[in-house]
Write a protein that holds these residues in place. Structure first.
Motif, PDB file in Angstrom:
ATOM      1  N   ASP A  90       0.740  -1.341  -0.058  1.00 20.28           N
ATOM      2  CA  ASP A  90      -0.090  -0.158  -0.068  1.00 20.28           C
ATOM      3  C   ASP A  90       0.873   1.331  -0.080  1.00 20.28           C
ATOM      4  OD1 ASP A  90      -2.789  -1.470   2.061  1.00 20.28           O
ATOM      5  OD2 ASP A  90      -2.100  -1.631  -0.038  1.00 20.28           O
ATOM      6  N   GLN A  91       2.090   1.055   0.400  1.00 18.65           N
ATOM      7  CA  GLN A  91       2.965   2.283   0.462  1.00 18.65           C
ATOM      8  C   GLN A  91       3.298   2.899  -0.775  1.00 18.65           C
ATOM      9  OE1 GLN A  91       5.272   3.068   3.564  1.00 18.65           O
ATOM     10  NE2 GLN A  91       4.494   1.807   5.035  1.00 18.65           N
ATOM     11  N   ASN A  92       3.249   1.880  -1.905  1.00 22.30           N
ATOM     12  CA  ASN A  92       3.137   2.448  -3.158  1.00 22.30           C
ATOM     13  C   ASN A  92       2.410   3.725  -3.703  1.00 22.30           C
ATOM     14  OD1 ASN A  92       5.409   0.858  -4.510  1.00 22.30           O
ATOM     15  ND2 ASN A  92       4.168  -0.847  -4.170  1.00 22.30           N
ATOM     16  N   ASP A  93       1.061   3.833  -2.839  1.00 26.51           N
ATOM     17  CA  ASP A  93       0.184   4.852  -2.956  1.00 26.51           C
ATOM     18  C   ASP A  93       0.375   6.131  -2.145  1.00 26.51           C
ATOM     19  OD1 ASP A  93      -0.906   3.336  -5.438  1.00 26.51           O
ATOM     20  OD2 ASP A  93      -2.192   2.264  -3.932  1.00 26.51           O
ATOM     21  N   ASN A  94       1.165   6.004  -1.290  1.00 19.85           N
ATOM     22  CA  ASN A  94       1.413   6.932  -0.220  1.00 19.85           C
ATOM     23  C   ASN A  94       1.120   8.410  -0.861  1.00 19.85           C
ATOM     24  OD1 ASN A  94       1.065   5.361   1.667  1.00 19.85           O
ATOM     25  ND2 ASN A  94       3.175   5.706   2.314  1.00 19.85           N
ATOM     26  N   LYS A 104       0.311   9.482  -3.726  1.00 18.07           N
ATOM     27  CA  LYS A 104      -1.198   9.972  -4.150  1.00 18.07           C
ATOM     28  C   LYS A 104      -2.139  10.140  -3.091  1.00 18.07           C
ATOM     29  CE  LYS A 104      -4.936   8.054  -6.912  1.00 18.07           C
ATOM     30  NZ  LYS A 104      -5.416   6.985  -7.532  1.00 18.07           N
ATOM     31  N   ILE A 105      -1.939   9.197  -2.016  1.00 13.86           N
ATOM     32  CA  ILE A 105      -2.961   9.647  -0.723  1.00 13.86           C
ATOM     33  C   ILE A 105      -2.467  11.039  -0.187  1.00 13.86           C
ATOM     34  CG2 ILE A 105      -3.522   9.014   1.567  1.00 13.86           C
ATOM     35  CD1 ILE A 105      -2.988   6.012   0.383  1.00 13.86           C
ATOM     36  N   GLU A 161      -3.729  14.033  -2.554  1.00 17.41           N
ATOM     37  CA  GLU A 161      -5.257  13.898  -2.325  1.00 17.41           C
ATOM     38  C   GLU A 161      -5.538  14.785  -1.038  1.00 17.41           C
ATOM     39  OE1 GLU A 161      -7.639  13.045  -4.478  1.00 17.41           O
ATOM     40  OE2 GLU A 161      -7.623  11.176  -5.086  1.00 17.41           O
ATOM     41  N   GLU A 203      -0.533   8.751 -12.510  1.00 13.32           N
ATOM     42  CA  GLU A 203      -0.899   7.656 -13.019  1.00 13.32           C
ATOM     43  C   GLU A 203       0.043   7.252 -13.984  1.00 13.32           C
ATOM     44  OE1 GLU A 203      -2.828   4.074 -13.469  1.00 13.32           O
ATOM     45  OE2 GLU A 203      -3.068   5.406 -11.917  1.00 13.32           O
ATOM     46  N   GLU A 230      10.464   4.297  -9.939  1.00 13.32           N
ATOM     47  CA  GLU A 230       9.581   4.688  -9.249  1.00 13.32           C
ATOM     48  C   GLU A 230      10.322   4.769  -7.760  1.00 13.32           C
ATOM     49  OE1 GLU A 230       6.750   1.437  -9.137  1.00 13.32           O
ATOM     50  OE2 GLU A 230       6.256   1.583 -11.494  1.00 13.32           O
ATOM     51  N   LYS A 262       8.855   4.826  -3.366  1.00 13.52           N
ATOM     52  CA  LYS A 262       7.937   4.516  -2.029  1.00 13.52           C
ATOM     53  C   LYS A 262       8.261   5.602  -1.039  1.00 13.52           C
ATOM     54  CE  LYS A 262       8.773   0.079  -1.635  1.00 13.52           C
ATOM     55  NZ  LYS A 262       8.439  -1.484  -1.251  1.00 13.52           N
TER      56      LYS A 262
END
Length: 752
Positions: free
Chosen positions: A5-9, A11-12, A15, A46, A381, A383
């Motif tokens: 889930d940390q790959n999306d941090n 973005k979070i 947001e 994205e 990429e 994290k």
């Protein structure tokens, strides 16, 4: 950091920033800028490519443009006051230099997408770290600034956007220096020195910029001589410095931020820094980037009579951060100078602190251009984890491995320059991580011109919704199933597509010589387009749709598959079935209706009508001279040729400005110029011909014996002095007729 889930941090975090952000124009003027910007950011996250990066640059300036116009209202002849955006020009120049000159440099990586990632990383840190938010709000050099955005977090968004997005706009200067050094050291030295490996001697080449008069470059154009008056009232110690000189202003700003630094010492150092760079053979792009930002905004704020405080506080804050992102460690911390400062504390200059931090940490998706850089492995990429107490960054390498020293070297640098514990009491960690997969990096699929004319549409969200409604109506007429009943039901990427389509309406209309005005405007409304105009607009929309789809990872396939992002319509316009073409023709036909629904209408521009009349008069003269090679009706001209005529008419205000005239509405005050002097006619005809010649060449036309639209040849594609006497006389007669033609379309020329 192993949690998927940390790959999306990132973005979070971003947001969350947008959830809490308030924009003044959204809150008080009915815009939806934040929603549109958020969608563009999510699209970029994205797929980090040039096309999506360009949207971030462009949108930021649409929100914070400085012009004399209120784009939400009808102002008549808007094009006369249209302000070209130098900052976007420079960003585009940076991109072109990197793409086209990297092979001539040892070390060179992307700065175009990099700057957008720096911007977004800063938003994430602001969102997640209370220590930084507090430092920014309490920065003591802002206490005397009464125009701070009262909307939540917008002042940071504005200042950080300018600093981060444009901190590298001066980089082409550094690229040129590197090219020269490589060429001399590896080329010229090889043939001018002994080649025996034991005896050869090579003189090391140092490159630098030399100005005939640096003082002229370092001067903001003076449009309002009272411009610095308010600033001197607040800071009386500035009475001895020149507040029209970027370096003087920056020196004062730095002395305010770092209270133990003397203004005179900083000013002397900055004034001499060009010589320092020359003596040591280097070019500091941050130094020049800061000056360029100052020159641009200083001029615009004066030109449009904005409060000088809007420049001396937020703009100078951002520009000084740009200067400091190299200058702090290379000069203020260096033992070679008297300053010898320690680590930068976040409270001293929050924007500069954040720029140094994010600029150094942003290592993922940086395309290599230089010869040596292409041989190395790079982070694909990242994290990232950010809290009030710590920040952890992991760089993911999908093919190969980074040096084991990579993480330590980066950490050591940041801990040396910045007081990291000021922000994170448990510190900062940086580590590489390798994945055994093949690197999947998107190529630069789309080249986009950032200078496309644009008009901010107040009701952009409403227009996007109407576009979706008309799309659904067409599917019903064709007996097809409705996929998404309402705009709110659409996936994010399809919402973005509707926003993009609505936002592009002014640009498309401009291509056929039309504009958007308020419904109350007196100009005659265009309710229907000509058939050839609809076909042209539909083709343009399809081309834009294909580019947009490509930028978000879609590819061609014989069958549509939304999950795999595949579509059979990812083909050129001519390859589409007529039924599919209707999905692009229909929104083109409906532009007048869509705009009507939100209180706007389409009109032919005054200058478009002038293009018609110019063509009619030109044809009349051609006939009188017995010429036969021409297209008589304007409507029969190809769309590119029509557009060329429109652009020539739209360039008229700038052309007249060069001979001290202005183009205004016929109803405005001012004595109309009814005729030109011979000198003016000579200037007008020469400049118009040069512009026409350049435009034709840019569209692939060449000189030929005959005028042939298919082969794109024209016998008049030659310099003015080489034109036939007959063609010169025709152009001169058209120029002399200009005041009368302008009168017929409701415009007039007056002296400046």
């Amino acid at each position: 950091m192993a949690d998927k889930d940390q790959n999306d941090n990132l973005k979070i975090y971003i947001e969350k920033f947008f959830d809490e952000l308030e924009l003044y124009d959204d809150k008080y003027n009915g815009h939806s800028y934040k929603d549109y910007f958020r969608l563009a950011v999510l699209n970029f996250l994205e797929n980090e490519n040039d096309y999506n990066a360009s949207e971030i640059y462009r949108l930021f300036f649409e929100i914070y443009q400085i012009t004399g116009e209120d784009k939400s209202e009808s102002k008549g002849l808007n094009v006369v006051h249209d302000e070209p955006n130098l900052m976007l020009d420079l960003v585009q120049t940076l991109k072109k230099y990197e793409e086209n000159t990297g092979e001539l440099i040892e070390k060179q990586r992307d700065h175009y997408i990099h700057s957008v990632n720096v911007f977004l990383l800063g938003l994430a840190i602001f969102s997640q770290n209370a220590n930084y938010r507090e430092a920014f709000l309490l920065a003591n050099y802002d206490k005397k600034y009464g125009y701070f955005y009262k909307t939540k977090n917008e002042e940071f968004f504005y200042r950080w956007g300018i600093a981060s997005l444009f901190h590298d706009i001066g980089y082409p200067l550094e690229i040129i220096g590197k090219q020269m050094k490589k060429f001399i050291n590896e080329g010229v030295n090889f043939i001018t020195t002994e080649t025996d490996v034991f005896t050869s001697k090579k003189s090391d080449v140092k490159t630098y910029l030399s100005f005939e008069d640096f003082n002229t470059f370092n001067t903001i154009i003076k449009k309002d001589f009272d411009f610095p008056k308010k600033y001197r009232e607040i800071y009386d110690e500035t009475n001895f410095i020149d507040l029209f000189k970027p370096l003087d202003i920056l020196a004062h700003k730095i002395s305010l931020a770092f209270v133990n630094l003397d203004l005179v010492d900083i000013k002397d150092n900055l004034d001499n820094f060009v010589n320092v760079m020359a003596e040591n053979g280097f070019i500091d792009h941050g130094f020049y980037s800061a000056i360029l930002v100052m020159l641009y905004y200083g001029y615009l704020i004066q030109k449009y009579k904005k409060k000088s405080e809007f420049f001396f506080f937020p703009i100078v804050d951002s520009a000084s951060a740009i200067l400091l992102h190299n200058y702090y460690r290379n000069v203020l911390m260096s033992k070679n100078y008297k300053f010898q400062r320690g680590k930068l504390e976040v409270a001293e200059h929050p924007i500069a602190y954040l720029l140094i931090l994010c600029d150094e940490l942003q290592e993922w998706n940086r395309k290599p251009f230089g010869v040596e850089d292409k041989k190395k492995y790079h982070a694909n990429e990242s994290k990232i984890e950010i809290t009030d107490n710590h920040m952890d960054v992991v760089y993911i390498i999908k093919n190969g491995a980074l040096s084991p020293k990579f993480g330590k070297e980066k950490s050591d640098f940041l801990y040396h320059v910045l007081d990291i514990f000021d922000l994170f009491n448990r510190g900062l960690s940086v580590n590489p991580e390798t994945e055994d997969t093949v690197t999947q990096l998107m190529d630069d699929l789309i080249k986009i011109d950032l200078n496309t004319p644009k008009q901010v549409i107040k009701n952009i969200e409403e227009l996007a919704k109407k576009t979706h409604d008309y799309y659904n109506n067409l599917r019903k007429e064709q007996g097809k199933e409705i996929e998404f009943e309402t705009f709110e039901d659409l996936p994010e990427d399809m919402k973005y597509s509707n926003f993009r389509q609505a936002r592009s309406i002014p640009n498309k209309l401009n291509l056929i010589g039309c504009e958007i005005v308020d419904k109350t405007d007196k100009k005659e409304e265009v309710n229907e387009f000509e058939k050839y105009e609809i076909e042209f607009l539909a083709k343009v929309e399809h081309d834009e749709w294909v580019k947009e789809r490509e930028s978000t990872g879609w590819t061609y396939a014989e069958e549509k598959n939304v999950e795999k992002k595949q579509s059979p319509y990812m083909v050129p316009w001519d390859k589409l079935d007529d039924e599919i073409k209707e999905y692009d023709r229909d929104p083109a036909k409906n532009i007048p209706k869509i705009l009507n629904s939100v209180g706007m209408k389409v009109v032919r521009t005054n200058l478009r009508i002038l293009a018609y009349k110019n063509h009619e008069y030109f044809i009349k003269l051609m006939k009188e001279e017995g010429e036969k090679d021409f297209t008589e009706k304007f409507a029969d001209l190809s769309i590119p040729t029509q557009y060329s005529n429109f652009k020539q008419a739209e360039n008229l205000p700038q052309l007249l400005d060069k001979i001290s005239y202005r183009l205004i509405s016929k109803e405005d005050e001012g004595i109309a110029i009814l005729s030109f002097s011979d000198d003016d006619v000579d200037t007008i005809t020469r400049l118009q011909h040069e512009n026409w010649l350049l435009d034709r060449e840019n569209h692939g036309w060449t000189q030929g014996v005959e005028w042939d639209t298919e082969k794109k040849t024209n016998p008049n594609l030659r310099e003015w002095n080489r034109l036939s006497r007959k063609m010169k006389q025709i152009n001169i007669k058209v120029a002399k007729k200009l005041p009368k033609l302008l009168d017929e379309v409701g415009l007039k020329i007056v002296e400046k």
